[in-house]
Design an enzyme around this catalytic site. Sequence first.
Site, PDB file in Angstrom:
ATOM      1  N   CYS A  37      -4.618  12.234  13.203  1.00  0.00           N
ATOM      2  CA  CYS A  37      -4.999  11.806  13.088  1.00  0.00           C
ATOM      3  C   CYS A  37      -5.045  10.956  14.440  1.00  0.00           C
ATOM      4  CB  CYS A  37      -4.758  10.483  11.793  1.00  0.00           C
ATOM      5  SG  CYS A  37      -3.283  10.363  12.449  1.00  0.00           S
TER       6      CYS A  37
ATOM      7  N   ARG B 285      -8.615  -0.982   4.981  1.00  0.00           N
ATOM      8  CA  ARG B 285      -7.920   0.789   4.580  1.00  0.00           C
ATOM      9  C   ARG B 285      -6.444  -0.230   4.308  1.00  0.00           C
ATOM     10  NH1 ARG B 285      -6.430   5.773   7.732  1.00  0.00           N
ATOM     11  NH2 ARG B 285      -5.064   6.281   5.801  1.00  0.00           N
TER      12      ARG B 285
ATOM     13  N   ARG C 167       1.232  14.371  13.366  1.00  0.00           N
ATOM     14  CA  ARG C 167       1.310  14.641  11.941  1.00  0.00           C
ATOM     15  C   ARG C 167       1.390  15.708  10.993  1.00  0.00           C
ATOM     16  NH1 ARG C 167      -1.170   8.776  10.329  1.00  0.00           N
ATOM     17  NH2 ARG C 167       0.471   8.224   8.136  1.00  0.00           N
TER      18      ARG C 167
ATOM     19  N   ASP D 103       5.055   1.356  12.019  1.00  0.00           N
ATOM     20  CA  ASP D 103       3.939  -0.038  11.450  1.00  0.00           C
ATOM     21  C   ASP D 103       3.580  -1.733  11.972  1.00  0.00           C
ATOM     22  OD1 ASP D 103       3.896   2.150   8.638  1.00  0.00           O
ATOM     23  OD2 ASP D 103       3.273   2.493  10.307  1.00  0.00           O
TER      24      ASP D 103
ATOM     25  N   LYS E  78       0.809  -1.428  -0.334  1.00  0.00           N
ATOM     26  CA  LYS E  78      -0.332  -0.142   0.268  1.00  0.00           C
ATOM     27  C   LYS E  78       0.836   1.337   0.180  1.00  0.00           C
ATOM     28  CE  LYS E  78      -2.015   1.195   4.328  1.00  0.00           C
ATOM     29  NZ  LYS E  78      -1.520   3.178   4.408  1.00  0.00           N
ATOM     30  N   ASN E  79       2.149   1.514   0.955  1.00  0.00           N
ATOM     31  CA  ASN E  79       2.412   2.632   1.324  1.00  0.00           C
ATOM     32  C   ASN E  79       3.711   3.163  -0.084  1.00  0.00           C
ATOM     33  OD1 ASN E  79       1.106   2.884   3.069  1.00  0.00           O
ATOM     34  ND2 ASN E  79       2.631   2.414   5.127  1.00  0.00           N
TER      35      ASN E  79
HETATM   36  C1  EPZ Z   1       4.758   7.318   6.627  1.00  0.00           C
HETATM   37  O1  EPZ Z   1       3.789   8.159   7.146  1.00  0.00           O
HETATM   38  C2  EPZ Z   1       3.763   5.881   6.120  1.00  0.00           C
HETATM   39  N1  EPZ Z   1       2.089   6.232   5.591  1.00  0.00           N
HETATM   40  C3  EPZ Z   1       3.128   5.470   8.216  1.00  0.00           C
HETATM   41  O2  EPZ Z   1       2.086   4.201   7.885  1.00  0.00           O
HETATM   42  C4  EPZ Z   1       3.739   5.065   8.787  1.00  0.00           C
HETATM   43  O3  EPZ Z   1       4.136   5.247  10.016  1.00  0.00           O
HETATM   44  C5  EPZ Z   1       5.222   5.926   8.498  1.00  0.00           C
HETATM   45  O4  EPZ Z   1       5.798   6.715   7.653  1.00  0.00           O
HETATM   46  C6  EPZ Z   1       6.587   6.269   9.764  1.00  0.00           C
HETATM   47  O5  EPZ Z   1       6.998   4.879   9.163  1.00  0.00           O
HETATM   48  C7  EPZ Z   1       2.763   6.443   4.657  1.00  0.00           C
HETATM   49  O6  EPZ Z   1       3.620   5.889   3.109  1.00  0.00           O
HETATM   50  C8  EPZ Z   1       1.462   6.619   2.813  1.00  0.00           C
HETATM   51  P1  EPZ Z   1       6.385  10.173   8.066  1.00  0.00           P
HETATM   52  P2  EPZ Z   1       3.819   9.242   7.218  1.00  0.00           P
HETATM   53  O7  EPZ Z   1       5.936  11.429   7.229  1.00  0.00           O
HETATM   54  O8  EPZ Z   1       5.249   9.390   5.935  1.00  0.00           O
HETATM   55  C9  EPZ Z   1       7.025  13.531  12.166  1.00  0.00           C
HETATM   56  C10 EPZ Z   1       0.047   3.385   7.576  1.00  0.00           C
HETATM   57  O9  EPZ Z   1       0.137   2.677   9.244  1.00  0.00           O
HETATM   58  N2  EPZ Z   1       6.834  15.009  10.810  1.00  0.00           N
HETATM   59  O10 EPZ Z   1       7.469   9.480   8.871  1.00  0.00           O
HETATM   60  O11 EPZ Z   1       3.009  10.689   7.423  1.00  0.00           O
HETATM   61  C11 EPZ Z   1       5.592  12.691  11.940  1.00  0.00           C
HETATM   62  O12 EPZ Z   1       4.987  13.474  12.779  1.00  0.00           O
HETATM   63  C12 EPZ Z   1       1.041   4.374   7.722  1.00  0.00           C
HETATM   64  O13 EPZ Z   1       0.661   2.331   6.759  1.00  0.00           O
HETATM   65  C13 EPZ Z   1       7.253  16.172  11.257  1.00  0.00           C
HETATM   66  O14 EPZ Z   1       7.237  16.292  11.927  1.00  0.00           O
HETATM   67  O15 EPZ Z   1       5.586   9.617   8.678  1.00  0.00           O
HETATM   68  C14 EPZ Z   1       5.965  11.751  12.701  1.00  0.00           C
HETATM   69  O16 EPZ Z   1       6.402  11.852  14.084  1.00  0.00           O
HETATM   70  C15 EPZ Z   1       0.304   5.124   8.922  1.00  0.00           C
HETATM   71  N3  EPZ Z   1       7.163  16.603   9.656  1.00  0.00           N
HETATM   72  C16 EPZ Z   1       8.013  10.961  11.918  1.00  0.00           C
HETATM   73  O17 EPZ Z   1       7.999  12.144  11.825  1.00  0.00           O
HETATM   74  C17 EPZ Z   1       6.802  16.608   9.124  1.00  0.00           C
HETATM   75  O18 EPZ Z   1       6.742  16.906   7.735  1.00  0.00           O
HETATM   76  C18 EPZ Z   1       6.988  10.799  10.871  1.00  0.00           C
HETATM   77  O19 EPZ Z   1       6.870  10.678   9.948  1.00  0.00           O
HETATM   78  C19 EPZ Z   1       6.579  15.299   8.597  1.00  0.00           C
HETATM   79  C20 EPZ Z   1       6.769  14.248   9.467  1.00  0.00           C
END
Ligand code: EPZ
Length: 427
Positions: A116, A403, A121, A311, A22-23
């Site tokens: 969420c 999802r 996020r 995850d 998916k991702n």
């Molecule tokens: C991706 O989300 C995945 N989703 C998530 O999978 C996964 O949990 C996550 O990466 C971490 O591995 C997809 O790929 C579609 P991040 P993403 O940006 O990109 C902070 C699932 O279950 N952050 O890597 O949204 C954020 O708050 C989903 O399939 C900032 O502070 O996660 C978090 O604490 C859930 N500022 C950390 O970084 C930003 O601009 C990692 O988030 C961006 C992120």
Amino acid sequence: MDAIRVRGGKPLKGTVKISGAKNAALPILCATLLSDGQSRLRNVPALRDIDTTAALLRFLGRNVRVNAPEVHVDAGSDVRPEAPYELVKQMRASVLVLGPLVARFGRAKVSLPGGCAIGARPIDQHLKGLEAMGCKIRLERGYVIAEGPNGGGRLRGAEVAFDLPTVTGTENLMMAAALAKGQTTLVNCAREPEVEELGRVLNKMGATVDGAGTDVIHIRGKDQGELEPFDHAIIPDRIEAGTYMCAAAILPGGDVIIEGAEIHDLEALVMKMRAAGVEVATEGQSIRVRRNGPLRGVNVTTAPHPGFPTDMQAQFLVLMCTAASESVITETIFENRFMHVPELLRMGGNIALRGNTAVVDGAERLYGASVMATDLRASASLIIAGLAAEDETEVRRVYHLDRGYERIEEKLGGLGATIARVRGAES
Ligand code: EPZ
């Protein structure tokens, strides 16, 4: 809303085939905005998030045909570079259209995803990177309004160092850089396999991307119209694979072959499962998981790839609920990713939450109960807990599950689980 009922107590046995990731599919679908012509994605899972992304691309003016496991995308007659709140609120990953839209069309209006269940996020890193590439960003009534330099011109290559590794942040900027003028260097990138996969697709389109999957990525942008449509088969879903690995290990006697999984994408999980006493072996393009004796409690701290995946935290925590000794699970990526814990306590789990740490004391056994799904991976962990409980568990609000898990009751049923979906159950 649907519910899933599972009556556990018997170990899973047999072979299960893993679907496409998916991702990986989500950013690759958004990459189709970077070129016209017909792109073909293969091995795409039949999931709500794929349908949501297809609806978003249609709203933006693309023709999209979803016929899982294939999706065909080509340019429509016009473009409307705007992603509305109604669609973005359903799926945060919609923010992945921001980079391609502003790179290709010089402007974009994308709803801020909002928080969420698992955390705030933010997308500050995405926006910081686009500004470094010459984008003018303003926030207006819950929307990000982005415009290329000089009122919608072409983005410029830049050097961007992320304050922390962000998966979709890295992906958004890779796609933006693919049409920017000159060279872009991204530092402190996310190293997930799904990021590496997007790099492969952008190279197939004619971009020059080096280092995807490492913490430094170089992208040389192409001129408008120079990126080609593509035909690509999506890599297998490592989190789906890891979820079935935990399901296989939840009871003694479990013996499951997870077909099509890439074990090297799951090294941290495999090491922790082996340390807990689970037998994990590779057989070609498959992983065989066997559970014989008792489980040992193992401490886990989630971290960006190649660390232990956030995850997989909920699913592994359930495994530890049945271990013979204590384990400490620490969640470092999201601030609220223990919502499965109150539900597991109702099933007999012995878990003490202290901030971002859960101390898990192995329980004799878990008991069936009616429980509530709250987010995608928490839902999966409740199903796994139900497989361990001898009586019946009903997991409600399983739209969360739909999802990210394709045909989960069919796949678990094929491994001998007594599991069924109840349509329209009370939520
Ligand atoms: C991706 O989300 C995945 N989703 C998530 O999978 C996964 O949990 C996550 O990466 C971490 O591995 C997809 O790929 C579609 P991040 P993403 O940006 O990109 C902070 C699932 O279950 N952050 O890597 O949204 C954020 O708050 C989903 O399939 C900032 O502070 O996660 C978090 O604490 C859930 N500022 C950390 O970084 C930003 O601009 C990692 O988030 C961006 C992120």
